[in-house]
Design a protein around this motif. Structure first.
Motif, PDB file in Angstrom:
ATOM      1  N   GLY A  31       0.994  -1.023  -0.480  1.00  0.00           N
ATOM      2  CA  GLY A  31      -0.345  -0.091   0.135  1.00  0.00           C
ATOM      3  C   GLY A  31       0.796   1.462  -0.077  1.00  0.00           C
ATOM      4  N   VAL A  32       0.825   2.186  -1.203  1.00  0.00           N
ATOM      5  CA  VAL A  32       0.805   3.302  -0.718  1.00  0.00           C
ATOM      6  C   VAL A  32       0.919   4.771  -1.082  1.00  0.00           C
ATOM      7  CG1 VAL A  32       3.264   2.633  -1.873  1.00  0.00           C
ATOM      8  CG2 VAL A  32       1.904   3.278  -3.837  1.00  0.00           C
ATOM      9  N   GLY A  33       1.284   5.706  -1.387  1.00  0.00           N
ATOM     10  CA  GLY A  33       0.451   7.319  -1.467  1.00  0.00           C
ATOM     11  C   GLY A  33      -0.399   7.313   0.031  1.00  0.00           C
ATOM     12  N   SER A  34      -1.251   8.342  -0.149  1.00  0.00           N
ATOM     13  CA  SER A  34      -1.892   9.074   0.809  1.00  0.00           C
ATOM     14  C   SER A  34      -2.619   8.243   1.236  1.00  0.00           C
ATOM     15  CB  SER A  34      -2.731  10.381   0.901  1.00  0.00           C
ATOM     16  OG  SER A  34      -4.180  10.429  -0.783  1.00  0.00           O
ATOM     17  N   ALA A  35      -3.398   7.158   1.033  1.00  0.00           N
ATOM     18  CA  ALA A  35      -4.522   6.939   1.839  1.00  0.00           C
ATOM     19  C   ALA A  35      -4.170   5.998   2.374  1.00  0.00           C
ATOM     20  CB  ALA A  35      -5.357   5.732   0.854  1.00  0.00           C
ATOM     21  N   PHE A  36      -2.446   5.195   2.593  1.00  0.00           N
ATOM     22  CA  PHE A  36      -2.347   4.033   3.620  1.00  0.00           C
ATOM     23  C   PHE A  36      -0.552   4.857   3.833  1.00  0.00           C
ATOM     24  CE2 PHE A  36      -3.493   1.067   0.004  1.00  0.00           C
ATOM     25  CZ  PHE A  36      -3.720   0.614   0.635  1.00  0.00           C
ATOM     26  N   GLU A  37      -0.700   6.307   3.438  1.00  0.00           N
ATOM     27  CA  GLU A  37       0.572   7.219   4.213  1.00  0.00           C
ATOM     28  C   GLU A  37      -0.775   7.947   5.659  1.00  0.00           C
ATOM     29  OE1 GLU A  37       3.334   8.264   0.967  1.00  0.00           O
ATOM     30  OE2 GLU A  37       1.917   9.583   1.773  1.00  0.00           O
ATOM     31  N   GLY A  38      -1.896   7.418   5.489  1.00  0.00           N
ATOM     32  CA  GLY A  38      -2.305   7.979   6.671  1.00  0.00           C
ATOM     33  C   GLY A  38      -3.597   9.275   6.796  1.00  0.00           C
ATOM     34  N   TRP A  39      -3.469  10.193   5.174  1.00  0.00           N
ATOM     35  CA  TRP A  39      -4.308  11.476   4.736  1.00  0.00           C
ATOM     36  C   TRP A  39      -4.851  12.063   3.649  1.00  0.00           C
ATOM     37  CZ3 TRP A  39      -2.824  14.851   1.182  1.00  0.00           C
ATOM     38  CH2 TRP A  39      -1.302  13.916   0.966  1.00  0.00           C
ATOM     39  N   VAL A  47      -8.980   7.455  -3.321  1.00  0.00           N
ATOM     40  CA  VAL A  47      -7.805   6.206  -3.914  1.00  0.00           C
ATOM     41  C   VAL A  47      -6.538   5.591  -3.608  1.00  0.00           C
ATOM     42  CG1 VAL A  47      -6.939   6.078  -6.268  1.00  0.00           C
ATOM     43  CG2 VAL A  47      -8.630   8.012  -5.861  1.00  0.00           C
ATOM     44  N   TYR A  48      -7.144   4.049  -3.652  1.00  0.00           N
ATOM     45  CA  TYR A  48      -6.342   3.679  -2.352  1.00  0.00           C
ATOM     46  C   TYR A  48      -5.198   3.122  -3.832  1.00  0.00           C
ATOM     47  CZ  TYR A  48      -9.659   3.484   1.415  1.00  0.00           C
ATOM     48  OH  TYR A  48     -10.238   3.910   2.376  1.00  0.00           O
ATOM     49  N   GLN A  49      -4.035   3.114  -3.148  1.00  0.00           N
ATOM     50  CA  GLN A  49      -2.788   2.939  -4.423  1.00  0.00           C
ATOM     51  C   GLN A  49      -2.320   1.632  -3.949  1.00  0.00           C
ATOM     52  OE1 GLN A  49      -0.427   6.473  -5.297  1.00  0.00           O
ATOM     53  NE2 GLN A  49      -1.724   6.322  -7.166  1.00  0.00           N
ATOM     54  N   VAL A  50      -2.337   0.823  -4.780  1.00  0.00           N
ATOM     55  CA  VAL A  50      -1.116  -0.251  -4.897  1.00  0.00           C
ATOM     56  C   VAL A  50      -0.305  -0.710  -5.535  1.00  0.00           C
ATOM     57  CG1 VAL A  50      -2.798  -1.351  -2.463  1.00  0.00           C
ATOM     58  CG2 VAL A  50      -2.937  -2.047  -5.223  1.00  0.00           C
TER      59      VAL A  50
END
Length: 397
Positions: A31-39, A47-50
């Protein structure tokens, strides 16, 4: 997180379907990007980027190559696919013909085609062909997943990634599958995520998304329970909508500040001061026409974030390079007074906090245009009794 579980279920079927093929071997999704960074810049449209790491299939190897001087400056790679001799494996009883040493006619009759003949353009792995392959793979596997009984899948047209939505009538998730090749054993990849709008289909830009995600994870472990570092980042990325600053610019500035200031200095009572730090950093960077990349050349990253030697020792990349090369663009940015307007917001908030002795404000950006920024400032102690829509003061700048 539901999306992480979904990707784990996809991974099980990826391995089953591709176990004896000559397509790339897919590793577990990261998991990468803002959604997985907590914001997230837009909470209503997350958008959940993997990122799915790929390794070469049997009888093949990947070689990362930098092209022209321009591509080297941008760190844009090609992935050259090379066939390798498997005669030794064949002699050991594995049911595979060597692509290099068996006649083509025999290979056509008894073995699936090489990766060179499926997902490559010439000798180079093609991003767009790989994205279409992922699209077909997700569509074929979806009916076998338990989630398909309760959720509806909508695939979006692929180009350099595989995007889809899953909905069940009440909830909706948008997921983007990126894919890439890891550089050595580091946290830096060459990935399908584009930096330019019209990148060649054989260009794979260098990606630091995993290293950045690990940095935010490290900060989360150090931060106190009432830390608002993600709220500061989210607030400013919302303000930049319509103002000409990219989300990545604001994120880079916040990452630099997080690496300088102690975690204890991001608590709720420091919220306004940190907003002022971000806006002042942005102003200075624009004036100097320089914003250093946070990962490239940074030798002070937390332990556990691994960089390739050439990235670790590289000269720091200037994210405002275009302003250096285009003085007209720089003067236009200065004339717009965007940065001074951001400073006005922070100064007004500071004054209001001091005057009312309220250190528990929550800021809700309402909208931004080229001429106006509108926000609402709400006393968080009232949120339990009334909704944010019925509270607070609305200010325009």
């Amino acid at each position: 997180m539901w999306t992480r579980t979904l990707m784990e279920h996809f991974a099980i079927y990826f391995r089953r379907v591709l176990s004896n093929s000559f397509y790339p071997v897919l590793q577990g999704a990261i998991g990468v990007g803002s959604a997985f960074e907590g914001w997230s810049p837009r909470e209503q449209d997350v958008v959940y980027q993997v990122l799915i790491p790929m390794t070469p299939p049997r009888g093949h190897s990947f070689h990362l190559e930098l092209g022209t001087a321009w591509q080297r400056r941008l760190r844009n790679f090609h992935i050259r696919v090379q066939q390798e001799c498997t005669c030794t494996s064949e002699q050991q009883g594995e049911h595979m013909l060597c692509f290099l040493h068996h006649p083509e006619e025999e290979l056509r009759r008894h073995q699936d085609p090489s990766l060179l003949h499926t997902l490559c353009t010439g000798s180079y792995l093609d991003v767009e062909k790989t994205a279409r392959w992922f699209y077909q793979l997700v569509r074929a596997i979806w009916p076998a997943l338990l989630e398909s009984h309760r959720w509806h899948l909508v695939l979006l047209p692929p180009r350099r990634s595989c995007q889809f939505k899953v909905t069940n009538g009440r909830e909706s998730y948008r997921i983007e599958i990126l894919f890439g090749v890891r550089q050595g054993n580091s946290d830096v990849f060459v990935s399908s995520q584009p930096r330019q709008a019209h990148a060649s289909s054989t260009i794979w830009p260098e990606s630091y998304a995993v290293a950045e995600m690990k940095f935010f994870r490290y900060i989360a472990r150090q931060a106190p329970p009432d830390s608002l570092h993600l709220k500061c980042l989210q607030f400013f990325t919302r303000l930049q909508l319509g103002l000409g600053f990219s989300t990545y610019t604001i994120k880079t500035i916040v990452m630099h500040l997080l690496s300088i200031l102690p975690a204890s200095q991001w608590r709720r009572r420091h919220f306004v001061r940190r907003l002022m730090d971000i806006s002042e950093s942005l102003r200075v960077c624009v004036e100097r026409r320089r914003l250093n990349h946070f990962i490239v050349g940074n030798q002070r990253l937390p332990e556990g974030i691994r960089l390739p030697p050439e990235v670790l020792m590289a000269r720091s990349r200037n994210l405002f390079h275009d302003l250096v090369m285009d003085p007209v663009a720089h003067s236009q940015w200065r004339r717009r007074h965007f940065v001074s307007r951001l400073m006005d917001i922070s100064e007004s908030l500071r004054t209001c906090v001091e005057r009312r002795r309220l250190n528990h404000f929550i800021v809700f950006p309402l909208y931004t245009t080229k001429d106006c920024i509108r926000i609402k400032v709400v006393d968080s102690l009232s949120l339990g009794r009334e909704t944010p829509q019925s509270l607070g003061n609305v200010w325009d700048w």
